[in-house]
Design a protein around this motif. Structure first.
Motif, PDB file in Angstrom:
ATOM      1  N   LYS A  77      57.210  39.866  20.136  1.00  0.00           N
ATOM      2  CA  LYS A  77      56.564  39.651  18.774  1.00  0.00           C
ATOM      3  C   LYS A  77      57.446  39.369  17.966  1.00  0.00           C
ATOM      4  CE  LYS A  77      55.846  44.405  19.467  1.00  0.00           C
ATOM      5  NZ  LYS A  77      55.459  45.912  19.253  1.00  0.00           N
ATOM      6  N   LEU A  78      56.681  38.928  16.594  1.00  0.00           N
ATOM      7  CA  LEU A  78      57.235  38.317  15.392  1.00  0.00           C
ATOM      8  C   LEU A  78      57.097  39.168  14.392  1.00  0.00           C
ATOM      9  CD1 LEU A  78      59.222  36.056  14.804  1.00  0.00           C
ATOM     10  CD2 LEU A  78      57.370  34.557  14.185  1.00  0.00           C
ATOM     11  N   LEU A  79      58.134  39.609  13.579  1.00  0.00           N
ATOM     12  CA  LEU A  79      57.915  40.249  12.337  1.00  0.00           C
ATOM     13  C   LEU A  79      57.965  39.481  11.069  1.00  0.00           C
ATOM     14  CD1 LEU A  79      57.239  43.092  11.016  1.00  0.00           C
ATOM     15  CD2 LEU A  79      59.708  43.765  11.160  1.00  0.00           C
ATOM     16  N   ALA A  80      57.112  39.390  10.207  1.00  0.00           N
ATOM     17  CA  ALA A  80      57.288  38.611   9.073  1.00  0.00           C
ATOM     18  C   ALA A  80      57.161  39.382   7.803  1.00  0.00           C
ATOM     19  CB  ALA A  80      56.104  37.434   9.011  1.00  0.00           C
ATOM     20  N   LEU A 108      53.236  39.454  14.478  1.00  0.00           N
ATOM     21  CA  LEU A 108      52.292  38.600  15.319  1.00  0.00           C
ATOM     22  C   LEU A 108      52.776  38.429  16.523  1.00  0.00           C
ATOM     23  CD1 LEU A 108      53.177  35.794  12.364  1.00  0.00           C
ATOM     24  CD2 LEU A 108      51.045  37.113  12.527  1.00  0.00           C
ATOM     25  N   ASP A 109      52.064  37.925  17.571  1.00  0.00           N
ATOM     26  CA  ASP A 109      52.387  37.680  18.782  1.00  0.00           C
ATOM     27  C   ASP A 109      53.041  36.188  18.829  1.00  0.00           C
ATOM     28  OD1 ASP A 109      51.261  37.803  21.942  1.00  0.00           O
ATOM     29  OD2 ASP A 109      51.630  35.773  21.335  1.00  0.00           O
ATOM     30  N   ALA A 110      54.142  36.377  19.476  1.00  0.00           N
ATOM     31  CA  ALA A 110      55.343  35.276  19.293  1.00  0.00           C
ATOM     32  C   ALA A 110      54.747  33.787  20.075  1.00  0.00           C
ATOM     33  CB  ALA A 110      56.611  35.661  20.142  1.00  0.00           C
ATOM     34  N   VAL A 111      53.870  33.929  21.003  1.00  0.00           N
ATOM     35  CA  VAL A 111      53.324  33.037  21.692  1.00  0.00           C
ATOM     36  C   VAL A 111      52.107  32.114  20.681  1.00  0.00           C
ATOM     37  CG1 VAL A 111      52.405  31.989  23.930  1.00  0.00           C
ATOM     38  CG2 VAL A 111      54.201  33.556  23.834  1.00  0.00           C
ATOM     39  N   GLY A 139      47.886  37.887  14.943  1.00  0.00           N
ATOM     40  CA  GLY A 139      48.182  39.291  14.416  1.00  0.00           C
ATOM     41  C   GLY A 139      47.593  39.492  13.251  1.00  0.00           C
ATOM     42  N   ARG A 140      48.195  40.379  12.757  1.00  0.00           N
ATOM     43  CA  ARG A 140      47.459  40.889  11.259  1.00  0.00           C
ATOM     44  C   ARG A 140      48.561  41.408  10.198  1.00  0.00           C
ATOM     45  NH1 ARG A 140      46.713  46.659  10.899  1.00  0.00           N
ATOM     46  NH2 ARG A 140      47.571  47.578  12.910  1.00  0.00           N
ATOM     47  N   TRP A 141      48.455  41.369   8.922  1.00  0.00           N
ATOM     48  CA  TRP A 141      49.041  41.842   7.769  1.00  0.00           C
ATOM     49  C   TRP A 141      48.839  43.300   7.603  1.00  0.00           C
ATOM     50  CZ3 TRP A 141      47.911  42.842   2.428  1.00  0.00           C
ATOM     51  CH2 TRP A 141      49.074  42.639   1.719  1.00  0.00           C
ATOM     52  N   SER A 142      49.768  43.992   7.142  1.00  0.00           N
ATOM     53  CA  SER A 142      49.972  45.190   6.601  1.00  0.00           C
ATOM     54  C   SER A 142      50.369  45.419   5.314  1.00  0.00           C
ATOM     55  CB  SER A 142      50.455  46.522   7.542  1.00  0.00           C
ATOM     56  OG  SER A 142      49.839  46.295   8.842  1.00  0.00           O
TER      57      SER A 142
END
Length: 403
Positions: free
Chosen positions: A189-192, A230-233, A237-240
């Motif tokens: 997973k990717l955290l932005a 977000l899914d890294a591949v 994903g979604r925003w909170s």
């Protein structure tokens, strides 16, 4: 010459100039071959043991380590002669995957932007490659790819960079502007972290009378407004949304918890370790039991097996150089188990070793650190990098990743 070549030469020597072989000669030759292979294997094993001893016994706390570019213990590669690393630094499961320097660039008389220059490790050449193209970099476990943001923030796309070719393989578009990125521990997973405005804006605060240069300070409050998971591949994903208040200033990126099922960020004035946890919907929650006593300003956090917690500086001892000690605690109770060398614990190399900043000067002198490997239960340190130079001018911040 390898073992097979030695055997072939031996057989040729025995066959040269000899009469036709008698009955059973082939069996005798094979017996000789087996004995020679066993002897050669024993010699090779002994030589390997000698090499292993030479590699695994470091020259600890010696002035000679300042010019030693070799491996110092199993899995550790050090370059104590390089104060800005040029060649790979690694210890145990952890590698210095990148590092950056930061300088505030004036854009108007009353505004500046803290701008980073990154050095990224190419896993093929094992050398660091400088690039001013990115404002933030997160390296995935395995060190083959990185998530990157361009310099203009907030960014509306996240680049996936191939670290071997140093080329962007794809872009992940985002509707909310992003200022910081991070991978989960397993890399899935990717955290932005998202911001309404550039989180690295600075304002001049005062002029240095000696140099005539401006000192810069960040804003009070923060333009942070939430995060993506977000899914890294696939990039799906979604925003909170997470409203920001007076508890944070400027850039305060979110980070994943150990499991990746929660996120946290540093806050101001907190009594529970300067961190606030959220679920993946952006709701405030209590810290997980094994992260309750951690601090967001200590990068190492939990050991790989989860049984030890790295905490902050607790003790300094004078001398030349001075010695710093940080606390190692039980993550479930917060009770101190022991102390370990290091002014700032950055990452775990394995369950007994950590990578840390440690001072190279006395307590009375300006603080000049270097990257070191420290061991729980030992007072000795292994230098990994050279020492900071040009204090107050150029410093570098490490970015670690698992091999």
């Amino acid at each position: 010459m390898n073992i097979e070549e030695l055997v072939r030469d031996s057989l040729r020597e025995q066959a040269s100039g000899q009469p036709s072989p008698a009955t059973g000669f082939a069996d005798r030759v094979l017996a000789v071959r087996r004995r020679r292979i066993r002897r050669l294997a024993s010699v090779a094993a002994a030589a390997a043991a000698v090499v292993a001893v030479a590699v695994t016994v470091p020259l600890l706390d010696s002035g000679r380590t300042d010019v030693r570019p070799a491996e110092v213990i199993d899995g550790t590669v050090a370059h104590p002669d390089q104060w800005l690393p040029r060649d790979m630094i690694a210890a145990g499961r952890t590698t210095l995957a990148a590092y950056y320097t930061e300088q505030t660039v004036p854009t108007t008389p009353s505004r500046g932007v803290a701008t980073r220059t990154y050095w990224l490790l190419n896993p093929r050449t094992e050398k660091y490659w400088m690039t001013p193209a990115f404002s933030d970099v997160a390296v995935a476990p395995g060190m083959r790819t990185a998530a990157v943001l361009e310099q203009s923030l907030p960014a509306h796309r996240i680049g996936i960079l191939n670290l071997t070719t140093m080329k962007i393989e794809r872009w992940i578009p985002v509707a909310h502007g992003v200022g910081g990125v991070e991978f989960s521990r397993d890399g899935s997973k990717l955290l932005a972290t998202t911001y309404i405005e550039n989180p690295d804006v600075r304002a001049p605060s005062a002029v240095n009378e000696e140099t005539g240069e401006w000192a810069w300070q960040g804003p009070l409050g923060s333009p942070r407004d939430g995060f993506y998971v977000l899914d890294a591949v696939s990039g799906a994903g979604r925003w909170s949304a997470v409203p920001s208040g007076r508890e944070i200033n400027g850039r305060q990126d979110f980070a994943f918890s150990r499991t990746g099922e929660q996120v946290y960020s540093r806050i101001i004035g907190s009594r529970d370790g300067l961190q606030q946890f959220y679920d993946l919907d952006g709701n405030k929650i209590a810290a997980p039991a094994n992260e309750k006593y951690l601090r967001s300003d200590v990068g190492a956090r939990l050991s790989p097996n989860g049984r030890l917690a790295a905490l902050g500086l607790t003790k300094e001892v004078g001398g030349s150089p001075g010695k710093s000690y940080s606390s190692i605690r039980d993550p479930l109770t917060g009770k101190e188990i022991t102390k370990v060398r290091g002014a700032q614990l950055l990452a775990w190399a394995d369950d007994r070793h950590l990578i840390a900043w440690e001072r190279t000067t006395s307590l009375e002198a300006p603080y000049l650190p270097r990257l070191v490997l420290v061991t729980i239960g030992s007072d000795k340190v292994v230098p990994l990098s050279g020492t900071y130079k040009n204090i107050g001018k150029v410093v570098w911040e490490p970015v670690f990743a698992e091999r």
